[in-house]
Write a protein that holds these residues in place. Structure first.
Motif, mmCIF file in Angstrom:
data_model
loop_
_atom_site.group_PDB
_atom_site.id
_atom_site.type_symbol
_atom_site.label_atom_id
_atom_site.label_comp_id
_atom_site.label_asym_id
_atom_site.label_seq_id
_atom_site.Cartn_x
_atom_site.Cartn_y
_atom_site.Cartn_z
ATOM 1 N N VAL A 1 40.208 24.445 39.388
ATOM 2 C CA VAL A 1 39.676 24.798 38.073
ATOM 3 C C VAL A 1 38.291 25.403 38.284
ATOM 4 N N ALA A 2 38.080 26.596 37.742
ATOM 5 C CA ALA A 2 36.816 27.296 37.899
ATOM 6 C C ALA A 2 35.923 27.039 36.694
ATOM 7 N N ARG A 3 34.644 27.016 36.969
ATOM 8 C CA ARG A 3 33.631 26.854 35.937
ATOM 9 C C ARG A 3 32.803 28.136 35.939
ATOM 10 N N ARG A 53 17.800 36.488 38.465
ATOM 11 C CA ARG A 53 19.200 36.064 38.600
ATOM 12 C C ARG A 53 19.687 35.183 37.449
ATOM 13 N N THR A 54 19.057 35.277 36.284
ATOM 14 C CA THR A 54 19.549 34.520 35.138
ATOM 15 C C THR A 54 20.545 35.318 34.316
ATOM 16 N N GLN A 55 20.666 36.623 34.582
ATOM 17 C CA GLN A 55 21.597 37.455 33.833
ATOM 18 C C GLN A 55 22.984 37.495 34.465
ATOM 19 N N GLU A 56 23.104 37.049 35.710
ATOM 20 C CA GLU A 56 24.403 37.098 36.371
ATOM 21 C C GLU A 56 25.223 35.853 36.058
ATOM 22 N N TRP A 57 26.523 35.990 36.160
ATOM 23 C CA TRP A 57 27.457 34.912 35.866
ATOM 24 C C TRP A 57 27.948 34.302 37.173
ATOM 25 N N VAL A 58 28.067 32.994 37.218
ATOM 26 C CA VAL A 58 28.439 32.270 38.424
ATOM 27 C C VAL A 58 29.807 31.621 38.217
ATOM 28 N N VAL A 59 30.649 31.716 39.240
ATOM 29 C CA VAL A 59 31.952 31.046 39.237
ATOM 30 C C VAL A 59 31.909 29.973 40.316
ATOM 31 N N GLU A 60 32.123 28.730 39.910
ATOM 32 C CA GLU A 60 32.182 27.587 40.828
ATOM 33 C C GLU A 60 33.508 26.883 40.628
ATOM 34 N N PHE A 61 33.982 26.230 41.665
ATOM 35 C CA PHE A 61 35.235 25.502 41.585
ATOM 36 C C PHE A 61 34.964 24.008 41.622
ATOM 37 N N ALA A 62 35.671 23.275 40.783
ATOM 38 C CA ALA A 62 35.513 21.821 40.725
ATOM 39 C C ALA A 62 36.149 21.192 41.953
ATOM 40 N N GLN A 63 35.608 20.061 42.346
ATOM 41 C CA GLN A 63 36.151 19.335 43.488
ATOM 42 C C GLN A 63 37.447 18.642 43.065
ATOM 43 N N THR A 64 38.521 18.874 43.810
ATOM 44 C CA THR A 64 39.825 18.338 43.425
ATOM 45 C C THR A 64 40.193 17.069 44.178
ATOM 46 N N GLU A 65 39.578 16.842 45.315
ATOM 47 C CA GLU A 65 39.888 15.665 46.127
ATOM 48 C C GLU A 65 38.618 14.860 46.359
ATOM 49 N N LYS A 74 35.715 36.465 34.465
ATOM 50 C CA LYS A 74 37.004 36.060 33.899
ATOM 51 C C LYS A 74 38.156 36.819 34.563
ATOM 52 N N ASP A 75 37.954 38.117 34.789
ATOM 53 C CA ASP A 75 38.993 38.922 35.435
ATOM 54 C C ASP A 75 39.311 38.398 36.828
ATOM 55 N N TYR A 76 38.284 38.013 37.565
ATOM 56 C CA TYR A 76 38.512 37.471 38.906
ATOM 57 C C TYR A 76 39.341 36.183 38.831
ATOM 58 N N ALA A 77 38.959 35.275 37.936
ATOM 59 C CA ALA A 77 39.671 33.998 37.825
ATOM 60 C C ALA A 77 41.126 34.217 37.407
ATOM 61 N N GLN A 78 41.362 35.120 36.479
ATOM 62 C CA GLN A 78 42.734 35.405 36.049
ATOM 63 C C GLN A 78 43.538 36.080 37.152
ATOM 64 N N ARG A 79 42.914 37.022 37.848
ATOM 65 C CA ARG A 79 43.611 37.752 38.908
ATOM 66 C C ARG A 79 44.029 36.816 40.050
ATOM 67 N N TYR A 132 40.217 28.333 34.171
ATOM 68 C CA TYR A 132 38.759 28.382 34.091
ATOM 69 C C TYR A 132 38.305 27.958 32.708
ATOM 70 N N HIS A 133 37.056 27.535 32.650
ATOM 71 C CA HIS A 133 36.424 27.324 31.354
ATOM 72 C C HIS A 133 35.002 27.878 31.435
ATOM 73 N N VAL A 134 34.600 28.484 30.330
ATOM 74 C CA VAL A 134 33.291 29.134 30.250
ATOM 75 C C VAL A 134 32.322 28.183 29.578
#
Length: 93
Positions: A3-5, A20-32, A63-68, A73-75
């Motif tokens: 799951v991406a954040r 760097r406050t204008q850019e969007w960050v994609v992080e993944f939650a820890q699953t294990e 969003k496009d990256y996460a969908q592709r 994901y949740h924003v």
């Protein structure tokens, strides 16, 4: 499936700049859960997606990256900036 954040970085409280406050960050939650290594005692696991942090110029690109890639994901909405307007003369009231 990880799951991406997706969020925008907040301004650093220790500095006045907003780099760097204008850019969007994609992080993944820890699953294990992390388990200690029997030899060294360090905590870790084989899934390294929680160590990945990617930056994108726009929310749509993130969003496009996460969908592709097929990630859920949740924003997290960007908090509204609160300006504290005050005059120098207010220090002497």
């Amino acid at each position: 499936m990880a799951v991406a954040r997706i969020y925008q970085r907040p301004k650093n409280a220790m500095q006045s700049g907003r780099a760097r406050t204008q850019e969007w960050v994609v992080e993944f939650a820890q699953t294990e859960p992390q388990e200690p290594d029997p030899l060294t005692g360090w905590a870790g696991h084989a899934n390294t997606t929680s160590q990945v942090r990617m930056r994108f110029p726009t929310l749509e690109a993130a969003k496009d990256y996460a969908q592709r890639e097929g990630h859920d994901y949740h924003v997290i909405p960007t908090p509204e900036r609160k300006l504290k307007l005050q005059a120098y003369a207010d220090n002497f009231r």
